[in-house]
Motif scaffolding. Structure first.
Motif, PDB file in Angstrom:
ATOM      1  N   SER A   1      17.264  17.633  12.808  1.00  0.00           N
ATOM      2  CA  SER A   1      16.644  17.675  11.558  1.00  0.00           C
ATOM      3  C   SER A   1      15.185  18.618  11.355  1.00  0.00           C
ATOM      4  O   SER A   1      14.951  18.789  10.251  1.00  0.00           O
ATOM      5  CB  SER A   1      15.490  16.056  11.312  1.00  0.00           C
ATOM      6  OG  SER A   1      14.706  16.071  12.467  1.00  0.00           O
ATOM      7  N   TYR A   2      15.038  19.338  12.459  1.00  0.00           N
ATOM      8  CA  TYR A   2      14.137  20.539  12.439  1.00  0.00           C
ATOM      9  C   TYR A   2      15.036  21.776  12.305  1.00  0.00           C
ATOM     10  O   TYR A   2      14.465  22.779  12.443  1.00  0.00           O
ATOM     11  CB  TYR A   2      13.403  20.538  13.479  1.00  0.00           C
ATOM     12  CG  TYR A   2      12.253  19.427  13.568  1.00  0.00           C
ATOM     13  CD1 TYR A   2      10.996  19.315  12.727  1.00  0.00           C
ATOM     14  CD2 TYR A   2      12.586  18.182  14.372  1.00  0.00           C
ATOM     15  CE1 TYR A   2      10.269  18.369  12.931  1.00  0.00           C
ATOM     16  CE2 TYR A   2      11.626  17.083  14.211  1.00  0.00           C
ATOM     17  CZ  TYR A   2      10.523  17.301  13.650  1.00  0.00           C
ATOM     18  OH  TYR A   2       9.594  16.249  13.446  1.00  0.00           O
ATOM     19  N   VAL A   3      16.474  21.951  12.320  1.00  0.00           N
ATOM     20  CA  VAL A   3      17.237  22.949  12.639  1.00  0.00           C
ATOM     21  C   VAL A   3      17.908  23.188  11.028  1.00  0.00           C
ATOM     22  O   VAL A   3      18.329  22.375  10.324  1.00  0.00           O
ATOM     23  CB  VAL A   3      18.256  22.702  13.422  1.00  0.00           C
ATOM     24  CG1 VAL A   3      19.046  23.879  13.663  1.00  0.00           C
ATOM     25  CG2 VAL A   3      17.519  22.583  14.760  1.00  0.00           C
ATOM     26  N   ASN A   4      17.739  24.590  10.832  1.00  0.00           N
ATOM     27  CA  ASN A   4      18.521  25.157   9.707  1.00  0.00           C
ATOM     28  C   ASN A   4      19.963  25.229   9.889  1.00  0.00           C
ATOM     29  O   ASN A   4      20.588  26.301  10.429  1.00  0.00           O
ATOM     30  CB  ASN A   4      17.934  26.513   9.048  1.00  0.00           C
ATOM     31  CG  ASN A   4      18.727  26.764   8.073  1.00  0.00           C
ATOM     32  OD1 ASN A   4      19.644  26.378   7.332  1.00  0.00           O
ATOM     33  ND2 ASN A   4      18.470  28.441   7.727  1.00  0.00           N
ATOM     34  N   GLN A   5      20.972  24.175   9.784  1.00  0.00           N
ATOM     35  CA  GLN A   5      22.267  24.286  10.058  1.00  0.00           C
ATOM     36  C   GLN A   5      23.290  25.063   9.242  1.00  0.00           C
ATOM     37  O   GLN A   5      24.399  25.078   9.405  1.00  0.00           O
ATOM     38  CB  GLN A   5      22.591  22.659  10.092  1.00  0.00           C
ATOM     39  CG  GLN A   5      22.022  21.829  11.128  1.00  0.00           C
ATOM     40  CD  GLN A   5      22.671  20.440  11.408  1.00  0.00           C
ATOM     41  OE1 GLN A   5      24.018  20.317  11.049  1.00  0.00           O
ATOM     42  NE2 GLN A   5      21.676  19.458  11.665  1.00  0.00           N
ATOM     43  N   THR A   6      22.701  25.660   8.305  1.00  0.00           N
ATOM     44  CA  THR A   6      23.589  26.620   7.792  1.00  0.00           C
ATOM     45  C   THR A   6      23.747  28.068   8.330  1.00  0.00           C
ATOM     46  O   THR A   6      24.580  28.648   7.976  1.00  0.00           O
ATOM     47  CB  THR A   6      23.273  26.857   6.193  1.00  0.00           C
ATOM     48  OG1 THR A   6      21.793  27.496   6.241  1.00  0.00           O
ATOM     49  CG2 THR A   6      23.108  25.619   5.583  1.00  0.00           C
ATOM     50  N   LYS A   7      23.152  28.024   9.290  1.00  0.00           N
ATOM     51  CA  LYS A   7      23.144  29.321  10.012  1.00  0.00           C
ATOM     52  C   LYS A   7      23.986  29.281  11.515  1.00  0.00           C
ATOM     53  O   LYS A   7      24.103  28.410  12.268  1.00  0.00           O
ATOM     54  CB  LYS A   7      21.858  30.021  10.456  1.00  0.00           C
ATOM     55  CG  LYS A   7      21.066  30.269   9.267  1.00  0.00           C
ATOM     56  CD  LYS A   7      19.438  30.707   9.822  1.00  0.00           C
ATOM     57  CE  LYS A   7      19.276  31.746  10.808  1.00  0.00           C
ATOM     58  NZ  LYS A   7      17.913  31.985  11.323  1.00  0.00           N
ATOM     59  N   LEU A   8      25.060  30.288  11.314  1.00  0.00           N
ATOM     60  CA  LEU A   8      25.810  30.148  12.614  1.00  0.00           C
ATOM     61  C   LEU A   8      25.489  31.022  13.615  1.00  0.00           C
ATOM     62  O   LEU A   8      25.676  30.669  14.903  1.00  0.00           O
ATOM     63  CB  LEU A   8      27.566  30.515  12.098  1.00  0.00           C
ATOM     64  CG  LEU A   8      28.007  29.590  11.271  1.00  0.00           C
ATOM     65  CD1 LEU A   8      29.408  30.126  10.861  1.00  0.00           C
ATOM     66  CD2 LEU A   8      28.268  28.226  11.872  1.00  0.00           C
ATOM     67  N   HIS A   9      24.857  32.054  13.467  1.00  0.00           N
ATOM     68  CA  HIS A   9      24.283  32.822  14.126  1.00  0.00           C
ATOM     69  C   HIS A   9      22.613  32.962  14.344  1.00  0.00           C
ATOM     70  O   HIS A   9      22.042  32.897  13.219  1.00  0.00           O
ATOM     71  CB  HIS A   9      24.523  34.350  14.188  1.00  0.00           C
ATOM     72  CG  HIS A   9      26.140  34.673  14.356  1.00  0.00           C
ATOM     73  ND1 HIS A   9      26.704  34.792  15.662  1.00  0.00           N
ATOM     74  CD2 HIS A   9      27.050  34.737  13.319  1.00  0.00           C
ATOM     75  CE1 HIS A   9      27.934  35.085  15.363  1.00  0.00           C
ATOM     76  NE2 HIS A   9      28.394  35.126  14.003  1.00  0.00           N
ATOM     77  N   ARG A  10      22.195  32.640  15.519  1.00  0.00           N
ATOM     78  CA  ARG A  10      20.568  32.180  15.451  1.00  0.00           C
ATOM     79  C   ARG A  10      19.929  33.040  16.550  1.00  0.00           C
ATOM     80  O   ARG A  10      20.408  33.665  17.444  1.00  0.00           O
ATOM     81  CB  ARG A  10      20.580  30.695  16.045  1.00  0.00           C
ATOM     82  CG  ARG A  10      21.381  29.687  15.210  1.00  0.00           C
ATOM     83  CD  ARG A  10      21.107  28.099  16.072  1.00  0.00           C
ATOM     84  NE  ARG A  10      22.065  27.327  15.370  1.00  0.00           N
ATOM     85  CZ  ARG A  10      21.961  26.786  14.197  1.00  0.00           C
ATOM     86  NH1 ARG A  10      20.968  27.024  13.596  1.00  0.00           N
ATOM     87  NH2 ARG A  10      22.990  26.107  13.801  1.00  0.00           N
TER      88      ARG A  10
END
Length: 236
Positions: A179-188
């Motif tokens: 819930s604290y993660v921006n899941q639209t990013k594949l590369h972090r």
């Protein structure tokens, strides 16, 4: 006689091997194509883009079919076991069947709707898969205790409880940290504020997924003891 030719034990064996291969192959292809980072991506990240998403979708459908067959066979085995002994509550057995089927449906939804394209449907499918899958393992632990000593050995029952416990404990940090993660990013980037949450969530997600898969390994000994037959009846 080879062990996998005894009874229906090939069903859970195939399910575990095929499902594990599905997850690992998707990860390796995504890694080879540089679609994800090497360090602990989400399972959903590894299937977000073609061709890995196409391969995962096809292989997951086969896994879901094998899962449905295995769950149904387990249901019929427990039903047969309880015909004379009455040791297992019939409603509990049916509830486990329905919930197990729903977890397979969730698996198909996850494979069909990629997280970067149809996020809400993908997340709903993942939630259905994890929640129903964990619930199924818990119900099967209760069923195993009720059926003892007519069903599985106590060592197998303990193994099921351990696996179900690991899956249950792993689910909560998966959901909370995600819930604290921006899941639209594949590369972090490790400098991102949500990076520690992503790592923790991904570790727990892989743990829960493989715990659910490995739970079916405990069925192998039981499935050696029975077979299922289809009868055809013609009406005059």
């Amino acid at each position: 006689m080879f062990w996998f030719t005894q009874g229906l034990c090939f069903l859970p064996a195939f399910l575990v091997i095929w499902s594990s291969t599905t997850f690992i192959m998707s990860y390796l292809i995504a890694l080879f194509r540089h679609d994800v980072d090497i360090i602990l991506p989400y399972i959903s990240d590894t299937i977000a883009t073609p061709p890995e998403s196409c391969i995962f979708g096809l292989m997951t459908f086969i896994s879901a079919c094998a899962g449905i067959a295995t769950i149904y066979a387990r249901y019929k085995y427990v039903e047969k076991l309880s015909e004379e002994t009455r040791v297992v509550n019939a409603h509990l057995n049916k509830a486990a069947l329905v919930i197990g089927m729903l977890s397979c449906l969730g698996m198909c939804i996850v494979a069909t709707f990629q997280e970067t394209i149809v996020t809400y449907a993908h997340d709903a499918g993942a939630l259905l898969f994890f929640v129903c899958g964990i619930t199924y393992t818990i119900l099967q632990c209760f069923i195993s205790y009720q059926a003892y000593p007519y069903g599985s050995s106590m060592n197998v029952i303990r193994a099921r409880v351990i696996i179900a416990t690991i899956a249950t404990l792993g689910f909560f940090p998966t959901a909370i940290c995600a819930s604290y993660v921006n899941q639209t990013k594949l590369h972090r980037d490790p400098s991102d504020k949500d990076y520690p949450y992503q790592i923790a969530s991904a570790v727990c997600e892989w743990t829960v997924a493989f715990s659910f898969i490995c739970f079916f390994l405990t069925y192998i000994d039981d499935f050696k003891l029975f077979t299922l037959r289809v009868e055809t009846e013609c009406e005059d």
